[in-house]
Design a protein around this motif. Structure first.
Motif, PDB file in Angstrom:
ATOM      1  N   CYS A  97       0.808  -1.225   0.000  1.00  0.00           N
ATOM      2  CA  CYS A  97       0.000   0.000   0.000  1.00  0.00           C
ATOM      3  C   CYS A  97       0.841   1.276   0.000  1.00  0.00           C
ATOM      4  CB  CYS A  97      -0.953   0.003   1.189  1.00  0.00           C
ATOM      5  SG  CYS A  97      -0.135  -0.154   2.800  1.00  0.00           S
ATOM      6  N   ASN A  98       2.149   1.139  -0.266  1.00  0.00           N
ATOM      7  CA  ASN A  98       3.046   2.295  -0.396  1.00  0.00           C
ATOM      8  C   ASN A  98       3.067   3.184   0.847  1.00  0.00           C
ATOM      9  OD1 ASN A  98       3.606   1.511  -3.125  1.00  0.00           O
ATOM     10  ND2 ASN A  98       1.667   2.440  -3.736  1.00  0.00           N
ATOM     11  N   THR A  99       3.049   2.534   2.008  1.00  0.00           N
ATOM     12  CA  THR A  99       3.190   3.264   3.271  1.00  0.00           C
ATOM     13  C   THR A  99       4.670   3.443   3.595  1.00  0.00           C
ATOM     14  OG1 THR A  99       1.144   2.313   4.154  1.00  0.00           O
ATOM     15  CG2 THR A  99       2.694   3.232   5.753  1.00  0.00           C
ATOM     16  N   PRO A 100       5.121   4.675   3.872  1.00  0.00           N
ATOM     17  CA  PRO A 100       6.517   4.850   4.274  1.00  0.00           C
ATOM     18  C   PRO A 100       6.765   4.215   5.632  1.00  0.00           C
ATOM     19  CG  PRO A 100       5.304   6.876   4.632  1.00  0.00           C
ATOM     20  CD  PRO A 100       4.361   5.933   3.911  1.00  0.00           C
ATOM     21  N   ILE A 101       7.889   3.527   5.756  1.00  0.00           N
ATOM     22  CA  ILE A 101       8.269   2.917   7.037  1.00  0.00           C
ATOM     23  C   ILE A 101       9.287   3.796   7.751  1.00  0.00           C
ATOM     24  CG2 ILE A 101       9.400   0.946   8.136  1.00  0.00           C
ATOM     25  CD1 ILE A 101       8.252  -0.808   5.894  1.00  0.00           C
ATOM     26  N   GLY A 102      10.413   4.031   7.094  1.00  0.00           N
ATOM     27  CA  GLY A 102      11.437   4.851   7.730  1.00  0.00           C
ATOM     28  C   GLY A 102      12.705   4.922   6.906  1.00  0.00           C
ATOM     29  N   ASN A 103      13.646   5.698   7.382  1.00  0.00           N
ATOM     30  CA  ASN A 103      14.909   5.946   6.700  1.00  0.00           C
ATOM     31  C   ASN A 103      16.066   5.403   7.519  1.00  0.00           C
ATOM     32  OD1 ASN A 103      13.273   7.588   4.961  1.00  0.00           O
ATOM     33  ND2 ASN A 103      13.510   9.281   6.412  1.00  0.00           N
ATOM     34  N   THR A 104      16.994   4.734   6.842  1.00  0.00           N
ATOM     35  CA  THR A 104      18.171   4.215   7.529  1.00  0.00           C
ATOM     36  C   THR A 104      19.434   4.603   6.783  1.00  0.00           C
ATOM     37  OG1 THR A 104      18.222   2.096   6.314  1.00  0.00           O
ATOM     38  CG2 THR A 104      16.869   2.188   8.319  1.00  0.00           C
ATOM     39  N   LEU A 105      20.538   4.545   7.514  1.00  0.00           N
ATOM     40  CA  LEU A 105      21.858   4.726   6.921  1.00  0.00           C
ATOM     41  C   LEU A 105      22.359   3.341   6.505  1.00  0.00           C
ATOM     42  CD1 LEU A 105      23.092   7.264   9.615  1.00  0.00           C
ATOM     43  CD2 LEU A 105      22.312   7.812   7.300  1.00  0.00           C
ATOM     44  N   GLY A 106      23.651   3.104   6.574  1.00  0.00           N
ATOM     45  CA  GLY A 106      24.202   1.807   6.200  1.00  0.00           C
ATOM     46  C   GLY A 106      23.816   0.703   7.165  1.00  0.00           C
ATOM     47  N   GLY A 107      24.123  -0.539   6.758  1.00  0.00           N
ATOM     48  CA  GLY A 107      23.733  -1.703   7.530  1.00  0.00           C
ATOM     49  C   GLY A 107      24.404  -1.829   8.881  1.00  0.00           C
ATOM     50  N   ASN A 108      25.477  -1.087   9.111  1.00  0.00           N
ATOM     51  CA  ASN A 108      26.171  -1.146  10.402  1.00  0.00           C
ATOM     52  C   ASN A 108      25.860   0.056  11.296  1.00  0.00           C
ATOM     53  OD1 ASN A 108      27.595  -3.633  10.028  1.00  0.00           O
ATOM     54  ND2 ASN A 108      28.923  -2.577   8.567  1.00  0.00           N
ATOM     55  N   MET A 109      24.867   0.834  10.886  1.00  0.00           N
ATOM     56  CA  MET A 109      24.498   2.010  11.669  1.00  0.00           C
ATOM     57  C   MET A 109      23.216   1.718  12.452  1.00  0.00           C
ATOM     58  SD  MET A 109      26.932   4.043  11.109  1.00  0.00           S
ATOM     59  CE  MET A 109      26.370   5.635  11.700  1.00  0.00           C
ATOM     60  N   THR A 180      21.002  -7.860   6.922  1.00  0.00           N
ATOM     61  CA  THR A 180      21.512  -9.148   7.378  1.00  0.00           C
ATOM     62  C   THR A 180      22.594  -8.932   8.432  1.00  0.00           C
ATOM     63  OG1 THR A 180      23.280  -9.231   5.723  1.00  0.00           O
ATOM     64  CG2 THR A 180      21.111 -10.077   5.063  1.00  0.00           C
ATOM     65  N   GLN A 181      23.055 -10.020   9.034  1.00  0.00           N
ATOM     66  CA  GLN A 181      24.131  -9.939  10.021  1.00  0.00           C
ATOM     67  C   GLN A 181      25.400  -9.344   9.406  1.00  0.00           C
ATOM     68  OE1 GLN A 181      22.569 -10.241  13.255  1.00  0.00           O
ATOM     69  NE2 GLN A 181      24.670 -10.941  13.582  1.00  0.00           N
ATOM     70  N   GLU A 182      25.558  -9.517   8.094  1.00  0.00           N
ATOM     71  CA  GLU A 182      26.733  -8.983   7.397  1.00  0.00           C
ATOM     72  C   GLU A 182      26.553  -7.519   7.012  1.00  0.00           C
ATOM     73  OE1 GLU A 182      26.490 -13.057   7.666  1.00  0.00           O
ATOM     74  OE2 GLU A 182      25.109 -11.862   6.421  1.00  0.00           O
ATOM     75  N   GLY A 183      25.392  -6.962   7.289  1.00  0.00           N
ATOM     76  CA  GLY A 183      25.155  -5.552   6.995  1.00  0.00           C
ATOM     77  C   GLY A 183      24.601  -5.291   5.616  1.00  0.00           C
ATOM     78  N   ASN A 184      24.124  -6.328   4.936  1.00  0.00           N
ATOM     79  CA  ASN A 184      23.565  -6.162   3.603  1.00  0.00           C
ATOM     80  C   ASN A 184      22.051  -5.955   3.665  1.00  0.00           C
ATOM     81  OD1 ASN A 184      26.115  -6.698   2.322  1.00  0.00           O
ATOM     82  ND2 ASN A 184      25.782  -8.874   2.736  1.00  0.00           N
ATOM     83  N   SER A 185      21.542  -5.143   2.764  1.00  0.00           N
ATOM     84  CA  SER A 185      20.118  -4.888   2.703  1.00  0.00           C
ATOM     85  C   SER A 185      19.360  -6.177   2.373  1.00  0.00           C
ATOM     86  CB  SER A 185      19.819  -3.828   1.642  1.00  0.00           C
ATOM     87  OG  SER A 185      18.438  -3.672   1.449  1.00  0.00           O
ATOM     88  N   ILE A 186      18.180  -6.368   2.969  1.00  0.00           N
ATOM     89  CA  ILE A 186      17.395  -7.577   2.712  1.00  0.00           C
ATOM     90  C   ILE A 186      16.787  -7.566   1.314  1.00  0.00           C
ATOM     91  CG2 ILE A 186      16.883  -8.003   5.143  1.00  0.00           C
ATOM     92  CD1 ILE A 186      14.060  -6.799   4.590  1.00  0.00           C
ATOM     93  N   VAL A 187      16.727  -6.411   0.676  1.00  0.00           N
ATOM     94  CA  VAL A 187      16.259  -6.301  -0.708  1.00  0.00           C
ATOM     95  C   VAL A 187      17.222  -5.386  -1.465  1.00  0.00           C
ATOM     96  CG1 VAL A 187      13.828  -6.641  -0.134  1.00  0.00           C
ATOM     97  CG2 VAL A 187      14.757  -4.325  -0.186  1.00  0.00           C
ATOM     98  N   THR A 188      17.205  -5.486  -2.777  1.00  0.00           N
ATOM     99  CA  THR A 188      18.012  -4.585  -3.599  1.00  0.00           C
ATOM    100  C   THR A 188      17.263  -3.267  -3.748  1.00  0.00           C
ATOM    101  OG1 THR A 188      18.969  -6.421  -4.829  1.00  0.00           O
ATOM    102  CG2 THR A 188      19.116  -4.232  -5.829  1.00  0.00           C
ATOM    103  N   PRO A 189      17.837  -2.157  -3.278  1.00  0.00           N
ATOM    104  CA  PRO A 189      17.126  -0.879  -3.342  1.00  0.00           C
ATOM    105  C   PRO A 189      16.856  -0.437  -4.786  1.00  0.00           C
ATOM    106  CG  PRO A 189      18.962  -0.766  -1.795  1.00  0.00           C
ATOM    107  CD  PRO A 189      19.123  -2.039  -2.557  1.00  0.00           C
ATOM    108  N   ILE A 190      15.678   0.133  -4.990  1.00  0.00           N
ATOM    109  CA  ILE A 190      15.341   0.771  -6.259  1.00  0.00           C
ATOM    110  C   ILE A 190      16.016   2.145  -6.277  1.00  0.00           C
ATOM    111  CG2 ILE A 190      13.443   1.721  -7.630  1.00  0.00           C
ATOM    112  CD1 ILE A 190      11.640  -0.343  -6.086  1.00  0.00           C
ATOM    113  N   ILE A 191      16.671   2.479  -7.371  1.00  0.00           N
ATOM    114  CA  ILE A 191      17.290   3.808  -7.492  1.00  0.00           C
ATOM    115  C   ILE A 191      16.378   4.691  -8.328  1.00  0.00           C
ATOM    116  CG2 ILE A 191      19.334   5.110  -8.147  1.00  0.00           C
ATOM    117  CD1 ILE A 191      19.841   3.023  -5.972  1.00  0.00           C
ATOM    118  N   LYS A 192      15.897   5.742  -7.744  1.00  0.00           N
ATOM    119  CA  LYS A 192      15.033   6.697  -8.439  1.00  0.00           C
ATOM    120  C   LYS A 192      15.552   8.089  -8.122  1.00  0.00           C
ATOM    121  CE  LYS A 192      11.033   7.035 -10.792  1.00  0.00           C
ATOM    122  NZ  LYS A 192      10.720   6.293 -12.026  1.00  0.00           N
TER     123      LYS A 192
END
Length: 204
Positions: A97-109, A180-192
């Motif tokens: 439903c295109n609800t914003p969740i939130g904003n994050t920095l890198g996976g180790n932040m 993930t534990q390795e700091g990788n995003s759980i999905v590949t971000p869309i670049i727009k």
């Protein structure tokens, strides 16, 4: 301390913010062009009659908290992510439903700025996470903010920095539902890119 219910507009994604209140987190309203572009991006995807993201001053009401204190109880598969540039901030939202969740920095932040639309307060927003401390990044606002509402942006930003350092030292970057534990995003971000989003707004 409050356990704050989280949910998207259609209810497919639900979770909780644990052990959070006005002292442990940081509520502010960001008026930067990136946050505005994210809101317009979601509007372009289609949000129907769902509540608006931006307020009358072009600001997004955000609650900054440790990422490890946020859990998703159902609907993880509906979570996706976009960036406004290849190395930009991760901006999470729901596919359903295109609800914003939130904003994050890198996976180790240890940080997420949860957008107000994803919070379902049982009493009131002020009662659970406090008053808005300040409007920040106000150089691109479309309407002047009254002095009584504006607050001290410098104090709010300093509080953000001190919280970020404290959360990092305390290991609040793990666990994370978004990385993930390795700091990788759980999905590949869309670049727009922001320019493309804003151009679409101007032509519609």
């Amino acid at each position: 301390m409050a356990e704050i219910k989280l949910a998207c507009d259609c209810g497919k994604v639900q979770g909780h913010a644990h052990d959070m209140d006005a002292i442990k987190g940081n509520r502010l309203t960001c008026c930067c062009s990136d946050c505005q572009a994210f809101a317009y991006y979601l509007m372009n995807l289609g949000r129907g009659n769902n509540p608006t993201i931006l307020d009358q001053y072009s600001g997004t009401d955000i609650f900054q908290m440790p990422i490890s204190k946020l859990t998703i109880d159902q609907g993880v598969e509906e979570i996706t992510c976009m960036r406004l540039s290849e190395k930009g901030m991760n901006r999470w939202y729901t596919k359903c439903c295109n609800t914003p969740i939130g904003n994050t920095l890198g996976g180790n932040m240890p940080f997420i700025g949860v957008v107000h639309n994803f919070m379902r307060h049982q009493t009131s927003r002020v009662g659970e996470i406090g008053q808005n401390r300040a409007y920040v990044q106000t150089h691109e606002i479309k309407k002047q903010i009254p002095t009584a509402l504006k607050g001290s942006s410098s104090k709010a930003i300093l509080r953000s920095i001190s919280k970020l350092i404290s959360w990092k030292l305390r290991g609040f970057h793990r666990p994370s539902v978004f990385f993930t534990q390795e700091g990788n995003s759980i999905v590949t971000p869309i670049i727009k890119h922001k320019s493309e989003i804003m151009q679409n707004i101007k032509t519609n």
